[in-house]
Design a protein around this motif. Structure first.
Motif, PDB file in Angstrom:
ATOM      1  N   VAL A  13       0.890 -26.506  32.938  1.00  0.00           N
ATOM      2  CA  VAL A  13       0.566 -25.138  33.326  1.00  0.00           C
ATOM      3  C   VAL A  13       1.826 -24.282  33.224  1.00  0.00           C
ATOM      4  O   VAL A  13       2.950 -24.795  33.177  1.00  0.00           O
ATOM      5  CB  VAL A  13       0.034 -25.052  34.775  1.00  0.00           C
ATOM      6  CG1 VAL A  13      -1.265 -25.826  34.914  1.00  0.00           C
ATOM      7  CG2 VAL A  13       1.078 -25.545  35.770  1.00  0.00           C
ATOM      8  N   ASN A  14       1.624 -22.981  33.160  1.00  0.00           N
ATOM      9  CA  ASN A  14       2.698 -22.004  33.280  1.00  0.00           C
ATOM     10  C   ASN A  14       2.609 -21.391  34.672  1.00  0.00           C
ATOM     11  O   ASN A  14       1.535 -20.949  35.088  1.00  0.00           O
ATOM     12  CB  ASN A  14       2.555 -20.889  32.238  1.00  0.00           C
ATOM     13  CG  ASN A  14       2.736 -21.398  30.821  1.00  0.00           C
ATOM     14  OD1 ASN A  14       3.765 -21.963  30.481  1.00  0.00           O
ATOM     15  ND2 ASN A  14       1.724 -21.187  29.984  1.00  0.00           N
ATOM     16  N   LEU A  15       3.724 -21.360  35.398  1.00  0.00           N
ATOM     17  CA  LEU A  15       3.748 -20.766  36.724  1.00  0.00           C
ATOM     18  C   LEU A  15       4.468 -19.428  36.690  1.00  0.00           C
ATOM     19  O   LEU A  15       5.575 -19.325  36.148  1.00  0.00           O
ATOM     20  CB  LEU A  15       4.458 -21.690  37.719  1.00  0.00           C
ATOM     21  CG  LEU A  15       3.860 -23.085  37.929  1.00  0.00           C
ATOM     22  CD1 LEU A  15       4.728 -23.869  38.912  1.00  0.00           C
ATOM     23  CD2 LEU A  15       2.423 -23.004  38.430  1.00  0.00           C
ATOM     24  N   ILE A  16       3.843 -18.397  37.258  1.00  0.00           N
ATOM     25  CA  ILE A  16       4.494 -17.104  37.462  1.00  0.00           C
ATOM     26  C   ILE A  16       4.511 -16.887  38.958  1.00  0.00           C
ATOM     27  O   ILE A  16       3.469 -16.674  39.585  1.00  0.00           O
ATOM     28  CB  ILE A  16       3.740 -15.971  36.759  1.00  0.00           C
ATOM     29  CG1 ILE A  16       3.693 -16.220  35.252  1.00  0.00           C
ATOM     30  CG2 ILE A  16       4.424 -14.628  37.038  1.00  0.00           C
ATOM     31  CD1 ILE A  16       2.928 -15.162  34.475  1.00  0.00           C
ATOM     32  N   ALA A  17       5.704 -16.983  39.548  1.00  0.00           N
ATOM     33  CA  ALA A  17       5.813 -17.016  41.004  1.00  0.00           C
ATOM     34  C   ALA A  17       6.582 -15.818  41.543  1.00  0.00           C
ATOM     35  O   ALA A  17       7.673 -15.503  41.075  1.00  0.00           O
ATOM     36  CB  ALA A  17       6.490 -18.312  41.440  1.00  0.00           C
ATOM     37  N   HIS A  18       5.995 -15.181  42.535  1.00  0.00           N
ATOM     38  CA  HIS A  18       6.617 -14.020  43.170  1.00  0.00           C
ATOM     39  C   HIS A  18       7.264 -14.414  44.487  1.00  0.00           C
ATOM     40  O   HIS A  18       6.703 -15.174  45.278  1.00  0.00           O
ATOM     41  CB  HIS A  18       5.566 -12.936  43.418  1.00  0.00           C
ATOM     42  CG  HIS A  18       6.077 -11.765  44.191  1.00  0.00           C
ATOM     43  ND1 HIS A  18       5.632 -11.454  45.465  1.00  0.00           N
ATOM     44  CD2 HIS A  18       7.017 -10.822  43.887  1.00  0.00           C
ATOM     45  CE1 HIS A  18       6.258 -10.376  45.898  1.00  0.00           C
ATOM     46  NE2 HIS A  18       7.102  -9.968  44.970  1.00  0.00           N
ATOM     47  N   SER A  19       8.471 -13.905  44.722  1.00  0.00           N
ATOM     48  CA  SER A  19       9.161 -14.072  46.003  1.00  0.00           C
ATOM     49  C   SER A  19       9.283 -15.539  46.405  1.00  0.00           C
ATOM     50  O   SER A  19       9.693 -16.380  45.616  1.00  0.00           O
ATOM     51  CB  SER A  19       8.432 -13.245  47.068  1.00  0.00           C
ATOM     52  OG  SER A  19       9.183 -13.137  48.247  1.00  0.00           O
ATOM     53  N   LYS A  20       8.893 -15.887  47.646  1.00  0.00           N
ATOM     54  CA  LYS A  20       9.008 -17.264  48.110  1.00  0.00           C
ATOM     55  C   LYS A  20       8.183 -18.225  47.275  1.00  0.00           C
ATOM     56  O   LYS A  20       8.464 -19.429  47.241  1.00  0.00           O
ATOM     57  CB  LYS A  20       8.584 -17.341  49.578  1.00  0.00           C
ATOM     58  CG  LYS A  20       8.562 -18.762  50.146  1.00  0.00           C
ATOM     59  CD  LYS A  20       8.134 -18.755  51.598  1.00  0.00           C
ATOM     60  CE  LYS A  20       7.796 -20.151  52.084  1.00  0.00           C
ATOM     61  NZ  LYS A  20       6.537 -20.658  51.489  1.00  0.00           N
ATOM     62  N   GLY A  21       7.196 -17.720  46.563  1.00  0.00           N
ATOM     63  CA  GLY A  21       6.402 -18.575  45.686  1.00  0.00           C
ATOM     64  C   GLY A  21       7.267 -19.299  44.670  1.00  0.00           C
ATOM     65  O   GLY A  21       6.939 -20.407  44.236  1.00  0.00           O
ATOM     66  N   GLY A  22       8.383 -18.675  44.294  1.00  0.00           N
ATOM     67  CA  GLY A  22       9.308 -19.323  43.377  1.00  0.00           C
ATOM     68  C   GLY A  22       9.969 -20.527  44.015  1.00  0.00           C
ATOM     69  O   GLY A  22      10.164 -21.566  43.374  1.00  0.00           O
TER      70      GLY A  22
END
Length: 259
Positions: A73-82
């Motif tokens: 999968v490709n992950l695009i993570a915002h803020s703490k999601g990273g």
């Protein structure tokens, strides 16, 4: 139009999460789907710890892999999601299941505001944490722990940043809020952030803290964009269209790279 080789999973940060009232990435996911991309949002806790959310994210990634018959999968993570994503990859055996990780405004070096908050009396922090955790349980969090999350987001030295797997392509972006008046929501934390660090910031996270892997600069150059606006929250119509344009360009680039 070509689409990414692997499914895309959006990973939200703290506070904002998908529920019956609003979406953590606003209408961004819906627009990306209309353009033919396989996109979904991970149902992680809004105030779960990094370890807790990483485990939830792993379970969701495995579910998407099975559903879409995909290898990665490709992950695009915002803020703490990273930070949740990095922990999952590094500590939960998922480095072979993630093709790319793009972090947006992630506090890789922590946030001075979190450190400042932790300076308040312990009794007050516990009192506030009790009510925040209660509300987030009502909104669907399985294991909210906002006080521990605040501890995990405090400022730290660069040497303390976790080593990242070379098997996963990683890139990062920041945003810059130029004036407090540019965002009603982020205006107040912006003032504190500038006063504490005296550096360019999105209102919560300094640009320097957002840098990780292949740092690509601001999501939208020459534009005042806050920490919350980059996920579509409270952004005005014209700015929101430019933000969606950024995501489309990002996915186009991942497609060209074979991800």
């Amino acid at each position: 139009m070509s689409v990414t080789r692997y499914p895309v999973i959006l990973v939200h940060g703290i506070i904002l999460k998908d529920n019956i009232f609003f979406k953590s990435f606003g209408k961004i996911g819906k627009r990306l789907k209309k353009c033919g991309y396989c996109v979904s949002t991970a149902p992680t806790d809004g105030f779960g710890t990094i370890e807790n959310n990483a485990a939830q994210l792993k379970a969701y990634v495995e579910k998407v892999l099975e559903k879409e018959h995909a290898e990665k999968v490709n992950l695009i993570a915002h803020s703490k999601g990273g930070l949740d994503s990095i922990y999952m990859i590094e500590n939960l055996g998922m480095e072979d299941k993630v093709a790319s990780l793009t972090t947006l405004c992630t506090p890789h070096l922590g946030s001075p505001i979190a450190s400042y908050i932790l300076g308040y009396p312990k009794w007050l922090l516990k009192f506030i944490a009790f009510w925040i955790n209660l509300w987030y349980r009502i909104f669907g969090d399985k294991h909210p722990d906002c006080l521990e999350v605040c501890r995990q987001l405090r400022q730290r030295e660069e040497a303390d940043v976790i080593h990242f797997s070379e098997k996963v392509y990683c890139q990062s972006y920041s945003t810059t809020l130029k004036r407090a008046k540019d965002d009603f929501i982020m205006g107040i934390p912006y003032i504190f952030s500038k006063r504490l660090e005296k550096k360019d910031t999105d209102g919560l996270v300094a640009v320097d803290s957002s840098k990780f892997g292949n740092y690509r600069g601001n999501c939208i150059e020459e534009e005042s964009v806050s920490h919350s606006e980059i996920v579509g929250f409270m952004a005005k119509r014209k700015k929101k269209e430019r933000i969606i344009g950024f995501y489309l360009q990002l996915l186009d680039e991942l497609t060209e790279m074979g991800f």
